[in-house]
Design a protein around this motif. Structure first.
Motif, short mmCIF file in Angstrom:
data_model
loop_
_atom_site.label_atom_id
_atom_site.label_comp_id
_atom_site.label_asym_id
_atom_site.label_seq_id
_atom_site.Cartn_x
_atom_site.Cartn_y
_atom_site.Cartn_z
N SER A 1 -20.74 36.74 5.95
CA SER A 1 -21.03 38.17 6.05
C SER A 1 -20.94 38.85 4.69
N SER A 2 -20.00 38.40 3.85
CA SER A 2 -19.88 38.99 2.51
C SER A 2 -21.09 38.68 1.65
N PHE A 3 -21.81 37.60 1.98
CA PHE A 3 -23.04 37.25 1.27
C PHE A 3 -24.27 37.88 1.91
N GLY A 4 -24.05 38.69 2.94
CA GLY A 4 -25.15 39.40 3.57
C GLY A 4 -25.79 38.69 4.74
N VAL A 5 -25.14 37.62 5.24
CA VAL A 5 -25.68 36.88 6.38
C VAL A 5 -24.61 36.83 7.47
N ARG A 6 -24.84 37.59 8.52
CA ARG A 6 -23.87 37.59 9.62
C ARG A 6 -24.19 36.49 10.62
N PRO A 7 -23.16 35.82 11.14
CA PRO A 7 -23.41 34.80 12.17
C PRO A 7 -23.86 35.45 13.47
N THR A 8 -24.47 34.65 14.32
CA THR A 8 -24.86 35.14 15.65
C THR A 8 -23.73 34.93 16.65
N LEU A 9 -22.90 33.92 16.43
CA LEU A 9 -21.83 33.59 17.37
C LEU A 9 -20.63 33.03 16.63
#
Length: 224
Positions: A30-38
């Motif tokens: 998330s800190s790299f701009g990619v949030r997980p889906t689950l």
């Protein structure tokens, strides 16, 4: 310490280590701009599911040995019929590598905090050989259960963190180390080199008997 208490602390330590890894990987990505889906904490029957911050969080406390973070989902600006993608593939390969490595580095940091810096690092590096040293496994597990009986939970947490981090960084396809090996082919998952299939077979050949033997030894140490 009674058997029920030993089982509880074994469960708690396993759950703490795997959940900490999953939460830290979600935070790094998330800190790299990619949030997980689950983010799935544990396995087995689901206790709680909620959606928070665009991420589905699921708590499965019965089986603490496995937690998971998924990044598969359609692009944010695509329709629901769009092909599924791994959101980590949007990252530069160096950031993708960091997303894999940093959560395990955090576990090594936990080991250093619990055991002392030098001992934590030593336990981490010796952890790479653990799945291949069957003859030493009974003594190691008896010693670990003895720590729990004596109430040395902090040391036990440090040891579990160090060993789990090391084992997961082995170059085996189903582990984090295997994910690192596959990074050059991350956009071509259907075209992985032939050696990957062979390595996956060797992984199962090594790890499945080791896991079964370890569970047997833990049971024998607790219920003897």
């Amino acid at each position: 310490m009674e058997r029920a208490a030993l089982l509880f602390w074994l469960w708690m330590l396993a759950y703490a280590v795997t959940a900490l890894w999953a939460l830290s990987q979600a935070a790094v990505a998330s800190s790299f701009g990619v949030r997980p889906t689950l983010v799935k904490l544990g396995a087995g029957p689901r206790l709680i599911t909620l959606s928070l911050g665009g991420i589905q969080w699921a708590v499965h406390p019965l089986i603490p040995l496995v937690s998971a973070v998924r990044f598969d989902g359609p692009p944010d600006d695509a329709s629901t019929e769009a092909p599924v993608e791994n959101r980590l593939h949007r990252l530069h390969v160096v950031l993708h590598m960091a997303t894999i490595l940093l959560p395990w580095a955090l576990l090594v940091g936990v080991a250093m905090a619990c055991l002392g810096a030098g001992e934590g690092v030593r336990q981490f590096f010796t952890g790479f050989t653990v799945p291949f040293q069957y003859s030493r496994l009974p003594g190691r597990i008896d010693g670990f259960v003895a720590l729990l009986r004596d109430g040395e939970l902090l040391r036990a947490w440090g040891l579990v963190s160090a060993k789990v981090a090391a084992i997961n960084l082995l170059p085996m396809p189903i582990l984090a180390g295997g994910s690192l090996l596959a990074l050059p082919w991350r956009h071509q998952r259907s075209r992985l080199p032939v050696w990957a299939a062979g390595l996956n077979f060797v992984t199962l050949l090594v790890l499945l008997p080791w896991v079964g033997y370890s569970l047997y030894l833990f049971g024998a140490a607790i219920f003897r």
